[in-house]
Design a protein around this motif. Structure first.
Motif, PDB file in Angstrom:
ATOM      1  N   ARG A  66       0.842  -1.199   0.000  1.00  0.00           N
ATOM      2  CA  ARG A  66       0.000   0.000   0.000  1.00  0.00           C
ATOM      3  C   ARG A  66       0.873   1.244   0.000  1.00  0.00           C
ATOM      4  O   ARG A  66       1.834   1.371   0.766  1.00  0.00           O
ATOM      5  CB  ARG A  66      -0.931   0.010   1.204  1.00  0.00           C
ATOM      6  CG  ARG A  66      -1.842   1.235   1.206  1.00  0.00           C
ATOM      7  CD  ARG A  66      -3.064   1.081   2.033  1.00  0.00           C
ATOM      8  NE  ARG A  66      -3.869   2.294   1.991  1.00  0.00           N
ATOM      9  CZ  ARG A  66      -5.068   2.421   2.537  1.00  0.00           C
ATOM     10  NH1 ARG A  66      -5.618   1.378   3.160  1.00  0.00           N
ATOM     11  NH2 ARG A  66      -5.740   3.553   2.465  1.00  0.00           N
ATOM     12  N   GLN A  69       0.131   7.715   2.273  1.00  0.00           N
ATOM     13  CA  GLN A  69      -0.475   8.971   1.860  1.00  0.00           C
ATOM     14  C   GLN A  69       0.574  10.053   1.615  1.00  0.00           C
ATOM     15  O   GLN A  69       0.431  10.875   0.699  1.00  0.00           O
ATOM     16  CB  GLN A  69      -1.480   9.451   2.906  1.00  0.00           C
ATOM     17  CG  GLN A  69      -2.268  10.688   2.494  1.00  0.00           C
ATOM     18  CD  GLN A  69      -3.092  10.464   1.234  1.00  0.00           C
ATOM     19  OE1 GLN A  69      -3.761   9.447   1.101  1.00  0.00           O
ATOM     20  NE2 GLN A  69      -3.058  11.416   0.302  1.00  0.00           N
ATOM     21  N   GLU A  70       1.667  10.050   2.413  1.00  0.00           N
ATOM     22  CA  GLU A  70       2.702  11.054   2.221  1.00  0.00           C
ATOM     23  C   GLU A  70       3.316  10.956   0.822  1.00  0.00           C
ATOM     24  O   GLU A  70       3.661  11.966   0.199  1.00  0.00           O
ATOM     25  CB  GLU A  70       3.820  10.900   3.257  1.00  0.00           C
ATOM     26  CG  GLU A  70       3.344  10.731   4.693  1.00  0.00           C
ATOM     27  CD  GLU A  70       3.042   9.278   5.025  1.00  0.00           C
ATOM     28  OE1 GLU A  70       3.982   8.478   5.187  1.00  0.00           O
ATOM     29  OE2 GLU A  70       1.842   8.952   5.095  1.00  0.00           O
ATOM     30  N   ILE A  72       1.789   9.839  -1.889  1.00  0.00           N
ATOM     31  CA  ILE A  72       0.785  10.355  -2.827  1.00  0.00           C
ATOM     32  C   ILE A  72       0.829  11.884  -2.833  1.00  0.00           C
ATOM     33  O   ILE A  72       0.825  12.525  -3.896  1.00  0.00           O
ATOM     34  CB  ILE A  72      -0.630   9.854  -2.452  1.00  0.00           C
ATOM     35  CG1 ILE A  72      -0.687   8.330  -2.470  1.00  0.00           C
ATOM     36  CG2 ILE A  72      -1.670  10.449  -3.400  1.00  0.00           C
ATOM     37  CD1 ILE A  72      -1.976   7.752  -1.905  1.00  0.00           C
ATOM     38  N   ASP A  73       0.895  12.465  -1.632  1.00  0.00           N
ATOM     39  CA  ASP A  73       0.929  13.930  -1.520  1.00  0.00           C
ATOM     40  C   ASP A  73       2.173  14.509  -2.194  1.00  0.00           C
ATOM     41  O   ASP A  73       2.108  15.564  -2.848  1.00  0.00           O
ATOM     42  CB  ASP A  73       0.886  14.338  -0.049  1.00  0.00           C
ATOM     43  CG  ASP A  73      -0.438  13.988   0.627  1.00  0.00           C
ATOM     44  OD1 ASP A  73      -1.431  13.792  -0.098  1.00  0.00           O
ATOM     45  OD2 ASP A  73      -0.457  13.918   1.865  1.00  0.00           O
ATOM     46  N   ARG A 155     -15.982   3.404  -1.516  1.00  0.00           N
ATOM     47  CA  ARG A 155     -14.566   3.051  -1.356  1.00  0.00           C
ATOM     48  C   ARG A 155     -13.958   2.712  -2.707  1.00  0.00           C
ATOM     49  O   ARG A 155     -14.511   1.894  -3.461  1.00  0.00           O
ATOM     50  CB  ARG A 155     -14.440   1.857  -0.408  1.00  0.00           C
ATOM     51  CG  ARG A 155     -13.029   1.289  -0.304  1.00  0.00           C
ATOM     52  CD  ARG A 155     -12.941   0.085   0.626  1.00  0.00           C
ATOM     53  NE  ARG A 155     -11.752  -0.692   0.287  1.00  0.00           N
ATOM     54  CZ  ARG A 155     -11.759  -1.967  -0.080  1.00  0.00           C
ATOM     55  NH1 ARG A 155     -12.881  -2.655  -0.141  1.00  0.00           N
ATOM     56  NH2 ARG A 155     -10.624  -2.577  -0.390  1.00  0.00           N
ATOM     57  N   GLY A 179      -4.080  11.108  -6.664  1.00  0.00           N
ATOM     58  CA  GLY A 179      -4.120  12.046  -5.555  1.00  0.00           C
ATOM     59  C   GLY A 179      -4.968  13.273  -5.858  1.00  0.00           C
ATOM     60  O   GLY A 179      -5.723  13.756  -5.002  1.00  0.00           O
ATOM     61  N   GLY A 182      -8.429  12.510  -5.242  1.00  0.00           N
ATOM     62  CA  GLY A 182      -8.805  12.189  -3.866  1.00  0.00           C
ATOM     63  C   GLY A 182      -8.833  10.712  -3.544  1.00  0.00           C
ATOM     64  O   GLY A 182      -9.489  10.299  -2.582  1.00  0.00           O
ATOM     65  N   VAL A 183      -8.132   9.903  -4.329  1.00  0.00           N
ATOM     66  CA  VAL A 183      -8.051   8.472  -4.040  1.00  0.00           C
ATOM     67  C   VAL A 183      -6.916   8.245  -3.045  1.00  0.00           C
ATOM     68  O   VAL A 183      -5.790   8.698  -3.262  1.00  0.00           O
ATOM     69  CB  VAL A 183      -7.789   7.651  -5.327  1.00  0.00           C
ATOM     70  CG1 VAL A 183      -7.685   6.159  -4.995  1.00  0.00           C
ATOM     71  CG2 VAL A 183      -8.903   7.900  -6.332  1.00  0.00           C
ATOM     72  N   HIS A 184      -7.195   7.524  -1.967  1.00  0.00           N
ATOM     73  CA  HIS A 184      -6.207   7.324  -0.908  1.00  0.00           C
ATOM     74  C   HIS A 184      -5.745   5.865  -0.795  1.00  0.00           C
ATOM     75  O   HIS A 184      -4.672   5.616  -0.249  1.00  0.00           O
ATOM     76  CB  HIS A 184      -6.787   7.765   0.433  1.00  0.00           C
ATOM     77  CG  HIS A 184      -7.310   9.164   0.439  1.00  0.00           C
ATOM     78  ND1 HIS A 184      -6.488  10.258   0.310  1.00  0.00           N
ATOM     79  CD2 HIS A 184      -8.579   9.648   0.521  1.00  0.00           C
ATOM     80  CE1 HIS A 184      -7.223  11.368   0.337  1.00  0.00           C
ATOM     81  NE2 HIS A 184      -8.490  11.024   0.450  1.00  0.00           N
ATOM     82  N   GLU A 185      -6.531   4.948  -1.293  1.00  0.00           N
ATOM     83  CA  GLU A 185      -6.190   3.526  -1.161  1.00  0.00           C
ATOM     84  C   GLU A 185      -5.566   3.045  -2.479  1.00  0.00           C
ATOM     85  O   GLU A 185      -6.255   2.707  -3.435  1.00  0.00           O
ATOM     86  CB  GLU A 185      -7.433   2.696  -0.833  1.00  0.00           C
ATOM     87  CG  GLU A 185      -7.106   1.256  -0.493  1.00  0.00           C
ATOM     88  CD  GLU A 185      -8.322   0.433  -0.093  1.00  0.00           C
ATOM     89  OE1 GLU A 185      -8.194  -0.807   0.028  1.00  0.00           O
ATOM     90  OE2 GLU A 185      -9.411   1.026   0.102  1.00  0.00           O
ATOM     91  N   ILE A 186      -4.239   3.049  -2.511  1.00  0.00           N
ATOM     92  CA  ILE A 186      -3.497   2.723  -3.729  1.00  0.00           C
ATOM     93  C   ILE A 186      -2.458   1.659  -3.405  1.00  0.00           C
ATOM     94  O   ILE A 186      -1.781   1.732  -2.380  1.00  0.00           O
ATOM     95  CB  ILE A 186      -2.793   3.973  -4.297  1.00  0.00           C
ATOM     96  CG1 ILE A 186      -3.820   5.099  -4.538  1.00  0.00           C
ATOM     97  CG2 ILE A 186      -2.051   3.637  -5.589  1.00  0.00           C
ATOM     98  CD1 ILE A 186      -3.197   6.425  -4.935  1.00  0.00           C
TER      99      ILE A 186
END
Length: 441
Positions: A66, A69-70, A72-73, A155, A179, A182-186
């Motif tokens: 997975r 998030q950092e 992705i940002d 989801r 990103g 707004g997708v967070h689950e990658i």
């Protein structure tokens, strides 16, 4: 280079045409056994199977699938300003066009206060696959994510293959596009293993199963989607890309050549087909294809595609025959470059997407037309649509009858049920009116 199929002076019978027309060959059954083994391994061994598959197929050592998030940002922050603007234009246009696919609930009223409500409800979770082979596909992120979001899916889990050039991670442009949306689950998981993980979940990496899996991929991805379709919905089984250009003497040969080449550069198995009633246009297109091919950066795979049996120039007698050929082929992408192209488009029945006139080339649809570029291939446009909000929506019927409403048709239902020898069905209706029967005595 672009061999000729001459159908002039022939009966353009639809069934016969399907055998005569060129088609990319992708035998999903040949990949089925390998895909089945990969799926079985993921179901049995979970994370350990994914680690092994990343090592074998992607040539990377990976333990944390997975994407944090950092990361992705950071990918979003590092986006080139011009690319960011292009992505945002595409997102807005696809979003706007996709919202037109939503439907309001519809109520049908019957006597006695009875009614049926037809509504469309989104699935709970969707798995979105974005390939990462011969090119980078931020456009496929948009085309998968936007319809799911517009449909209201709670989801979204996005999968893309790990890249050796990026330390075993997902390509930064793919990450950045997700990103922005707004997708967070990658997850950095590719191939048939990704499809298995989405379908059945992998608890060790915190991945729960999804309800729908969408997105294009290679033969192993297609075979895996077909294999898991018993347990989860899929959008389609995608084959190599196709373009069919339907053109007459008014078409610009150089534009036709450019558009045929635009799809040929995707893959060696891509199919580029021109259907025309003008032999002189056919000759000019062949010349312009050769000239453009000599200077295009992806000429090696484009040459293989254009010289393959799946690509051709098809000569026909007239426009009616050209339309018949196109409908029999049912192309993924259909371009119409003819006199009065709009009226020709109105007569076409089978195509994944129809691009009307010389100012509507297929690459427009790949990026910013607002339409979706995940389209049915291999003739499936005869019965399958493009990816859209409806892919993630389930039609449901709510049946709400009152005592009076059921009473209006109780006896006919009982007679119907007994005619089918389903006595308990009849008794289920009759039981609701037993007090009436007692009172009648």
């Amino acid at each position: 280079m672009l061999h000729t199929i001459d159908l002039r002076d022939q009966d353009v019978n639809a069934l016969r045409l399907r055998d005569q027309l060129p088609r990319p060959e992708q035998d999903v059954s040949a990949a089925a056994s390998a895909a089945a083994d990969i799926i079985a391994a993921v179901r049995a061994h979970g994370r350990d199977a994914l680690v092994d598959q990343a090592r074998r197929f992607d040539h990377v050592e990976i333990t944390d699938f997975r994407v944090p998030q950092e990361q992705i940002d950071r990918a979003v922050a590092a986006l080139d300003a011009d690319i960011r603007e292009a992505l945002q234009i595409a997102i807005e246009r696809v979003s706007q066009a996709t919202r037109a696919q939503l439907r309001d609930p519809v109520t049908t009223e019957f006597p006695g206060g009875a009614r049926i409500v037809q509504r469309w409800s989104p699935v709970r979770a969707a798995g979105l696959y974005v390939p990462g082979g011969k090119a980078v596909y931020p456009s496929s992120v948009i085309m998968n994510v936007v319809p799911a979001m517009v449909a209201g899916v709670d989801r979204l889990a996005l999968m893309s293959p790990p890249q050796r050039d990026h330390d075993g991670g997902v390509h930064p442009l793919t990450l950045a596009t997700a990103g922005l949306l707004g997708v967070h689950e990658i997850y950095a998981i590719g191939g048939a293993g990704a499809i298995a993980a989405l379908a059945y979940g992998v608890p060790e990496i915190g991945l729960d199963p999804v309800d729908v899996i969408t997105g294009p991929g290679n033969a192993f991805v297609a075979a895996a989607k077909l294999a898991v379709s018993r347990d989860v919905a899929i959008d389609s089984v995608a084959g190599p890309t196709e373009i069919l250009v339907l053109a007459d003497e008014t078409a610009d040969a150089d534009l036709v050549a450019a558009d045929l080449l635009s799809q040929a550069e995707h893959d060696e198995a891509a199919s580029s087909v021109l259907v025309t009633d003008d032999p002189q246009l056919a000759d000019r297109v062949r010349e312009r294809v050769a000239a453009r091919l000599a200077r295009t950066p992806n000429r090696e795979r484009a040459t293989v595609a254009l010289e393959g049996e799946q690509s051709a120039i098809v000569l026909v007698d007239d426009l009616d025959a050209a339309i018949a050929v196109s409908d029999a082929y049912a192309p993924e992408h259909l371009e119409i470059i003819t006199r009065d192209a709009v009226s020709v488009a109105d007569r076409v029945r089978n195509a994944g997407a129809i691009f009307v006139g010389p100012w509507s080339p297929v690459p427009l649809g790949d990026y910013m037309a607002g339409s979706n570029h995940v389209l049915p291939t291999s003739g499936r446009a005869r019965f399958s649509p493009a990816l859209g909000a409806y892919t993630f929506l389930r039609p449901q019927q709510l049946i709400e009858y009152t005592r009076e409403g059921l009473g209006e048709i109780a006896r006919p239902i009982e007679r119907f049920a007994r005619a089918e020898r389903l006595e308990a069905h009849a008794e289920s209706i009759a039981a609701r009116f037993e007090d009436d029967a007692e009172g009648a005595r």
